[in-house]
Design a protein around this motif. Structure first.
Motif, mmCIF file in Angstrom:
data_model
loop_
_atom_site.group_PDB
_atom_site.id
_atom_site.type_symbol
_atom_site.label_atom_id
_atom_site.label_comp_id
_atom_site.label_asym_id
_atom_site.label_seq_id
_atom_site.Cartn_x
_atom_site.Cartn_y
_atom_site.Cartn_z
ATOM 1 N N THR A 50 15.442 11.247 -0.505
ATOM 2 C CA THR A 50 15.100 11.575 1.145
ATOM 3 C C THR A 50 14.090 12.835 1.161
ATOM 4 O O THR A 50 13.367 12.814 2.151
ATOM 5 C CB THR A 50 16.407 11.615 2.003
ATOM 6 N N SER A 51 14.386 13.768 0.344
ATOM 7 C CA SER A 51 13.714 15.023 0.819
ATOM 8 C C SER A 51 12.063 14.742 0.615
ATOM 9 O O SER A 51 11.336 15.237 1.224
ATOM 10 C CB SER A 51 13.840 16.100 -0.432
ATOM 11 N N SER A 52 11.768 13.836 -0.462
ATOM 12 C CA SER A 52 10.183 13.485 -0.732
ATOM 13 C C SER A 52 9.742 12.649 0.635
ATOM 14 O O SER A 52 8.463 12.711 0.789
ATOM 15 C CB SER A 52 10.152 12.841 -1.788
ATOM 16 N N LEU A 53 10.656 11.670 1.017
ATOM 17 C CA LEU A 53 10.445 11.079 2.250
ATOM 18 C C LEU A 53 10.039 11.848 3.289
ATOM 19 O O LEU A 53 8.837 11.742 4.125
ATOM 20 C CB LEU A 53 11.429 10.000 2.571
ATOM 21 N N ILE A 54 10.914 12.930 3.629
ATOM 22 C CA ILE A 54 10.478 14.040 4.575
ATOM 23 C C ILE A 54 9.514 14.718 4.668
ATOM 24 O O ILE A 54 8.518 15.070 5.261
ATOM 25 C CB ILE A 54 11.824 14.909 4.982
ATOM 26 N N ALA A 55 9.219 15.223 2.945
ATOM 27 C CA ALA A 55 8.013 15.976 2.789
ATOM 28 C C ALA A 55 6.712 15.224 3.058
ATOM 29 O O ALA A 55 5.640 15.847 3.196
ATOM 30 C CB ALA A 55 8.171 16.589 1.407
ATOM 31 N N ALA A 56 6.687 14.105 2.818
ATOM 32 C CA ALA A 56 5.630 13.059 2.906
ATOM 33 C C ALA A 56 5.376 12.832 4.513
ATOM 34 O O ALA A 56 4.351 12.330 5.017
ATOM 35 C CB ALA A 56 5.617 11.817 2.368
#
Length: 149
Positions: A50-56
Motif C-alpha cells: 500500500t505504501s508504494s501505491l500511495i507513493a505513486a
C-alpha cells in the motif's frame, strides 16, 4: 474488513502490467506522459504494498491531468480512491506499513480505523478495479508500449 495489503495488491498487480508509448494529439501528450513516468512508476510500484501505491499517487494524478477525455473518468476513480486512503491514513497519523496483520497500531481510534478500512475497501472495489483495467487497456491499445515491472 479488507486489509490494506489486499487493497494494494488488487490495484497494483493490474497496474504493473500497464502498457505505454507515443500516440496522437491529446492522446500523444498522454502517451508521452505515460512513457515519461514509466521508469519512476516501475521503481515506485515495484516495491509493492500500500505504501508504494500511495507513493505513486502524484504520478497517477499527473497521468489523470494528461488523460484523454475517454479515460479521464477512470483516472479520477483511481486517484480518488488512492487519495482517500492516503488522507485517512494521514488523518490518523499512521502509515500503511504501520498496520500489523490488518490491525491498526495503538493510538488509532475506532473512528479512524473505520475511515481507513472504508478507504481501503474503496481502493479494492469493483469500480476501482474496472477503472484500473480500462486505464491499462487504453494504454496498451492506444500507446502500444509495454511496461514490465
Amino acid at each position: 474488513m479488507i486489509t490494506l495489503r489486499v487493497a494494494a495488491q488488487i490495484l497494483v498487480v493490474p497496474i504493473l502490467a500497464v502498457g505505454m508509448s507515443a500516440c496522437g494529439d491529446q492522446t500523444e501528450d498522454y502517451c508521452g506522459s505515460l512513457k515519461g513516468h514509466q521508469k519512476e512508476l516501475t521503481n515506485t510500484l515495484g516495491e509493492g504494498g500500500t505504501s508504494s501505491l500511495i507513493a505513486a499517487l502524484p504520478i497517477f494524478e499527473d497521468l489523470e491531468r494528461n488523460a484523454p477525455d475517454d479515460i479521464e473518468k477512470d483516472w479520477k476513480t483511481l486517484t480518488g480512491a488512492i487519495s482517500g486512503l492516503s488522507k485517512a491514513l494521514e488523518a490518523a497519523d499512521v502509515g500503511a506499513d504501520d498496520f500489523d496483520g490488518g490491525k491498526p497500531p495503538k493510538g488509532v481510534s475506532d473512528a479512524e480505523t473505520k475511515k481507513i478500512a472504508d478507504a481501503a475497501t474503496k481502493v479494492s472495489s469493483k469500480k476501482t478495479q474496472k477503472a484500473s483495467v480500462r486505464v491499462q487497456q487504453q494504454a496498451r491499445d492506444v500507446c502500444h508500449t509495454s511496461l514490465t515491472l
